[in-house]
Design a protein around this motif. Structure first.
Motif: not given
Length: 302
Positions: A237, A244, A261, A263
């Motif tokens: 991300e 992204p 995804r 973080p």
């Protein structure tokens, strides 16, 4: 030295894991050698029951260097893809040639950044050679997704180092821009990785030709809709080099694709995230193996 003739060039590769296990091919990104796949990461994948193969793309590492071939990068970036010395399709055929040389009919394919573009192309153009697909920190080739930030583009296009110290210094600066700030590593680690790559094979000339291949590539979105193998898309991300939106668009284009995804992850492979990434790749590939076995069983009954 483990080299094979493939698609008219020579490719350097190595293997980890059981030679009789399902093959899993790792394809690295722009200007990166196979060292971009940390050996400890590779061994984690091998430990999940795969024959893991990584290799140097053409124009990097110990594979064939196209010495003296002009990149025509300016012409390609100005809108003339015909000037590129080779395309992503050629690099996908390199991977097919490697598989042929190793006696592999099909493999699970995993690509990072430019490698993601290559394995997408492989799944599109050589579907029978792909058991499952994993595209990491990559994009579809559509110009409206996955672009770099201004700062990341500037570091990408900056002149390469000319000697060992300048290469190591540039690696530190590059990592500060595109690396995962949520998972910091010391400058000495970045320098050590760059030193290992420099000492193994310093060949900055191939970078422009590979970049021309990327820029000459089409928007793969329509073709990605034809991909039918189990597909996993992984994207950080915090990625500034391939935003992204590139991963989102890839997952949206492939029917049934899974999107992971992460973080805090940028355009690198933070070690604390290795278990999660390996788990996701393995689950996608094992699911594909299970479906493959069921299909073979059904055909046998017929």
């Amino acid at each position: 030295m483990p080299k094979v003739q493939a698609n008219g060039i020579e490719l350097f590769y190595d293997e980890h894991g059981d030679p009789s296990a399902p093959p899993l091919l790792l394809v690295m990104g722009l200007g990166m050698q196979l060292l971009g796949w940390d050996e400890r990461f590779v061994r984690l994948l091998a430990g999940r029951g795969f024959r893991v193969i990584r290799f140097d793309n053409r124009d990097t590492g110990l594979s064939t260097h196209l010495d003296g071939v002009r990149s025509h990068l300016k012409e390609v970036m100005d809108g003339d893809p015909s000037q590129a010395p080779y395309r992503l399709s050629d690099m996908a055929r390199d991977a097919v040639g490697l598989m042929d040389a190793l006696g592999i009919d099909s493999a699970h394919v995993v690509g990072a950044s430019m490698g993601g573009m290559i394995v997408q192309t492989l799944a599109i153009e050589h579907p029978r050679r792909v058991r499952s697909l994993c595209s990491i920190m990559s994009t579809t080739g559509a110009r409206n997704v996955g672009g770099a930030t201004r700062e990341a583009m500037a570091i990408l296009m900056a002149p390469p180092g000319t000697d060992r110290e300048s290469v190591l210094a540039r690696a530190v600066v590059t990592h500060s821009v595109i690396g995962s700030k949520a998972y910091p590593v010391g400058e000495e680690v970045v320098r050590a990785r760059a030193a290992a790559a420099f000492d193994r094979a310093f060949y900055p000339e191939g970078f422009a030709r590979q970049l021309a291949a990327i820029r000459a590539g089409p928007d793969r979105t329509p073709a990605l809709r034809t991909v039918s193998v189990p597909t996993l898309v992984i994207h950080g991300e915090d990625d500034t080099l391939v935003l992204p939106s590139g991963g989102d668009a890839t997952a949206a284009a492939v029917p049934g694709a899974m999107l992971l995804r992460l973080p805090g992850m940028a355009h690198d492979f933070p070690e604390p995230l290795w278990p999660r990434i390996v788990d996701a790749i393995a689950e996608n590939a094992v699911g594909a193996e299970r479906a493959r076995a069921q299909s073979a069983g059904a055909e046998k009954k017929l």
